[in-house]
Design a protein around this motif. Structure first.
Motif, PDB file in Angstrom:
ATOM      1  N   LEU A   1      33.593  17.865  13.025  1.00  0.00           N
ATOM      2  CA  LEU A   1      32.024  18.676  12.013  1.00  0.00           C
ATOM      3  C   LEU A   1      32.378  18.860  10.634  1.00  0.00           C
ATOM      4  N   LYS A   2      33.033  18.655   9.806  1.00  0.00           N
ATOM      5  CA  LYS A   2      33.401  19.051   8.628  1.00  0.00           C
ATOM      6  C   LYS A   2      32.737  17.853   7.932  1.00  0.00           C
ATOM      7  N   GLU A   3      33.571  16.593   8.740  1.00  0.00           N
ATOM      8  CA  GLU A   3      32.650  15.215   7.719  1.00  0.00           C
ATOM      9  C   GLU A   3      30.710  15.091   8.359  1.00  0.00           C
ATOM     10  N   ASN A   4      30.439  15.257   9.169  1.00  0.00           N
ATOM     11  CA  ASN A   4      29.534  15.029  10.006  1.00  0.00           C
ATOM     12  C   ASN A   4      28.582  16.299   9.442  1.00  0.00           C
ATOM     13  N   LEU A   5      28.806  17.637   8.443  1.00  0.00           N
ATOM     14  CA  LEU A   5      27.827  18.137   8.022  1.00  0.00           C
ATOM     15  C   LEU A   5      27.851  17.968   6.818  1.00  0.00           C
ATOM     16  N   ILE A   6      28.624  16.955   6.381  1.00  0.00           N
ATOM     17  CA  ILE A   6      28.322  17.031   4.964  1.00  0.00           C
ATOM     18  C   ILE A   6      27.428  15.189   5.310  1.00  0.00           C
ATOM     19  N   SER A   7      27.543  14.398   5.977  1.00  0.00           N
ATOM     20  CA  SER A   7      26.741  13.431   6.193  1.00  0.00           C
ATOM     21  C   SER A   7      25.329  13.781   6.034  1.00  0.00           C
ATOM     22  N   LEU A   8      24.892  14.968   6.927  1.00  0.00           N
ATOM     23  CA  LEU A   8      24.223  15.519   7.174  1.00  0.00           C
ATOM     24  C   LEU A   8      23.166  15.695   6.151  1.00  0.00           C
ATOM     25  N   LEU A   9      24.362  16.122   5.149  1.00  0.00           N
ATOM     26  CA  LEU A   9      23.042  17.472   3.773  1.00  0.00           C
ATOM     27  C   LEU A   9      22.896  15.753   3.462  1.00  0.00           C
ATOM     28  N   ILE A  10      23.660  15.128   3.343  1.00  0.00           N
ATOM     29  CA  ILE A  10      23.495  13.683   2.457  1.00  0.00           C
ATOM     30  C   ILE A  10      21.878  13.392   3.449  1.00  0.00           C
ATOM     31  N   SER A  11      22.200  13.212   4.005  1.00  0.00           N
ATOM     32  CA  SER A  11      21.043  12.680   4.996  1.00  0.00           C
ATOM     33  C   SER A  11      19.632  13.715   4.757  1.00  0.00           C
ATOM     34  N   LEU A  12      19.598  14.549   5.030  1.00  0.00           N
ATOM     35  CA  LEU A  12      18.621  15.795   4.559  1.00  0.00           C
ATOM     36  C   LEU A  12      17.941  15.508   2.765  1.00  0.00           C
ATOM     37  N   VAL A  13      19.163  14.841   2.165  1.00  0.00           N
ATOM     38  CA  VAL A  13      18.321  14.991   0.353  1.00  0.00           C
ATOM     39  C   VAL A  13      17.462  12.895   0.868  1.00  0.00           C
ATOM     40  N   SER A  14      18.252  12.145   1.519  1.00  0.00           N
ATOM     41  CA  SER A  14      17.507  11.061   1.412  1.00  0.00           C
ATOM     42  C   SER A  14      15.860  10.955   2.632  1.00  0.00           C
ATOM     43  N   MET A  15      15.810  11.930   3.132  1.00  0.00           N
ATOM     44  CA  MET A  15      15.107  12.172   4.474  1.00  0.00           C
ATOM     45  C   MET A  15      13.990  12.362   3.019  1.00  0.00           C
ATOM     46  N   ILE A  16      13.618  13.447   2.346  1.00  0.00           N
ATOM     47  CA  ILE A  16      13.041  13.713   1.845  1.00  0.00           C
ATOM     48  C   ILE A  16      12.566  12.574   0.966  1.00  0.00           C
ATOM     49  N   ILE A  17      13.573  11.911   0.326  1.00  0.00           N
ATOM     50  CA  ILE A  17      13.554  11.399  -1.585  1.00  0.00           C
ATOM     51  C   ILE A  17      12.766  10.364  -0.294  1.00  0.00           C
ATOM     52  N   PHE A  18      12.929   9.895   1.138  1.00  0.00           N
ATOM     53  CA  PHE A  18      12.511   8.479   1.512  1.00  0.00           C
ATOM     54  C   PHE A  18      10.958   9.626   1.988  1.00  0.00           C
ATOM     55  N   ALA A  19      10.465   9.815   2.437  1.00  0.00           N
ATOM     56  CA  ALA A  19       9.456  10.503   3.163  1.00  0.00           C
ATOM     57  C   ALA A  19       8.161  10.224   1.809  1.00  0.00           C
ATOM     58  N   LYS A  20       8.919  11.058   1.349  1.00  0.00           N
ATOM     59  CA  LYS A  20       7.809  11.155  -0.513  1.00  0.00           C
ATOM     60  C   LYS A  20       7.752   9.239  -0.851  1.00  0.00           C
ATOM     61  N   LEU A  21       8.582   8.548  -0.721  1.00  0.00           N
ATOM     62  CA  LEU A  21       7.894   7.719  -1.463  1.00  0.00           C
ATOM     63  C   LEU A  21       7.329   6.486  -0.128  1.00  0.00           C
ATOM     64  N   PHE A  22       7.497   7.324   0.875  1.00  0.00           N
ATOM     65  CA  PHE A  22       6.361   6.238   2.577  1.00  0.00           C
ATOM     66  C   PHE A  22       5.001   6.858   1.868  1.00  0.00           C
ATOM     67  N   GLY A  23       5.058   7.921   1.350  1.00  0.00           N
ATOM     68  CA  GLY A  23       3.939   9.404   1.345  1.00  0.00           C
ATOM     69  C   GLY A  23       2.949   8.473  -0.118  1.00  0.00           C
ATOM     70  N   CYS A  24       3.671   7.518  -1.282  1.00  0.00           N
ATOM     71  CA  CYS A  24       3.274   7.148  -2.134  1.00  0.00           C
ATOM     72  C   CYS A  24       2.949   5.838  -1.722  1.00  0.00           C
ATOM     73  N   LEU A  25       3.299   4.705  -0.917  1.00  0.00           N
ATOM     74  CA  LEU A  25       2.662   3.841   0.460  1.00  0.00           C
ATOM     75  C   LEU A  25       2.149   4.167   0.999  1.00  0.00           C
ATOM     76  N   SER A  26       1.873   5.074   1.825  1.00  0.00           N
ATOM     77  CA  SER A  26       0.739   5.416   2.524  1.00  0.00           C
ATOM     78  C   SER A  26      -0.363   5.643   1.780  1.00  0.00           C
ATOM     79  N   GLY A  27      -0.396   5.769  -0.347  1.00  0.00           N
ATOM     80  CA  GLY A  27      -0.923   5.829  -1.124  1.00  0.00           C
ATOM     81  C   GLY A  27      -2.095   4.991  -1.686  1.00  0.00           C
ATOM     82  N   VAL A  28      -0.792   4.151  -1.709  1.00  0.00           N
ATOM     83  CA  VAL A  28      -1.090   2.840  -1.780  1.00  0.00           C
ATOM     84  C   VAL A  28      -2.248   2.272  -0.347  1.00  0.00           C
ATOM     85  N   TYR A  29      -1.947   2.457   0.491  1.00  0.00           N
ATOM     86  CA  TYR A  29      -1.934   1.719   2.051  1.00  0.00           C
ATOM     87  C   TYR A  29      -3.941   2.374   1.900  1.00  0.00           C
ATOM     88  N   ARG A  30      -4.290   3.654   1.303  1.00  0.00           N
ATOM     89  CA  ARG A  30      -5.547   4.441   1.766  1.00  0.00           C
ATOM     90  C   ARG A  30      -6.137   3.799   0.871  1.00  0.00           C
TER      91      ARG A  30
END
Length: 260
Positions: free
Chosen positions: A43-72
């Motif tokens: 449980l502990k290792e995977n909750l830490i991994s999940l927290l890191i992944s949630l941060v990565s999710m936000i960063i990548f979601a915004k990065l792809f948002g910028c790419l969608s702006g270029v595409y638009r």
């Protein structure tokens, strides 16, 4: 008929979208913990991994948002500018890719088998289904105008617009929840390790998303020659899945021939 207005909509004084994001996180993390416990994963290792992944999710979601702006801007024939790229929203596919990449790295660091990502895959459409309801109340990711839709008020390119629109956010929410139930069923089986749950999720969701995009009405996401940014990513996912499948089958055939 009085329209449903997403403008300034709140639940317990919390903006509608934010409320459902928080609700989605609570329910999904709770489900994730239960699924981990069912298969005796740490449980502990995977909750830490999940927290890191949630941060990565936000960063990548915004990065792809910028790419969608270029595409638009390419689709609209407008000159690219820093503001048009930065002042964009987030893209689900970006967050999805961020979660998968970061969790895969964390799994390797914690010496866990790749099947841990199958558990993550079960939870993703659950979270997505709840946040898509938030999109409906928040006024984003709305559908095209249609007499078959609901009377809906939202903001379109900075202007408040009221019209009949297909509630595509709720349709996608239902699709994601059904996908969650299907993946959960696979996970509950004794032979779940052989079911390639992550690959099944990517295939089914990308097909569904490709179709759903035809009823999206928010041009801010970017459309070039009638193909949206998310549809392009769906196609890339198909190519990836097909190529890795062919490579896997080729390796299996070669091994069999060498053992003969």
């Amino acid at each position: 008929m009085k329209p449903f207005s997403s403008i300034g909509f709140t639940i317990f004084d919390i903006p509608g979208y934010i409320f459902f994001v928080i609700l989605g996180l609570i329910i999904t993390i709770g489900t994730f913990v239960i699924l981990l416990s069912c298969k005796k994963y740490p449980l502990k290792e995977n909750l830490i991994s999940l927290l890191i992944s949630l941060v990565s999710m936000i960063i990548f979601a915004k990065l792809f948002g910028c790419l969608s702006g270029v595409y638009r801007d390419i689709g609209l024939g407008e000159k690219l500018s820093w503001d048009s790229v930065i002042n964009t929203g987030i893209v689900f596919y970006g967050g999805l890719i961020g979660v998968i990449i970061s969790y895969l790295i964390c799994a390797k660091k914690t010496h866990q088998e790749k099947h841990i990502l199958d558990i993550v895959a079960v939870c993703i459409p659950l979270f997505h289904s709840i946040t898509r309801i938030g999109c409906f109340f928040g006024g984003c990711c709305f559908g095209i105008e249609s007499n078959l839709g609901i009377y809906y008020t939202t903001t379109v390119l900075g202007e408040v617009v009221t019209s009949y629109r297909i509630p595509i956010q709720l349709i996608e929410a239902a699709f994601n929840f059904c996908l969650f139930l299907y993946l959960l069923f696979l996970y509950s089986r004794d032979d779940w390790l052989q079911k390639n749950i992550l690959r099944r999720y990517l295939l089914i969701y990308s097909i569904g998303r490709f179709i759903i995009e035809f009823w999206r009405g928010d041009i801010v996401r970017g459309v070039v020659f009638g193909v949206s940014f998310s549809q392009v990513i769906s196609i890339i996912i198909w190519i990836y899945l097909l190529s890795t499948y062919i490579i896997s089958k080729t390796k299996t055939t070669v091994k069999k021939e060498l053992n003969v």
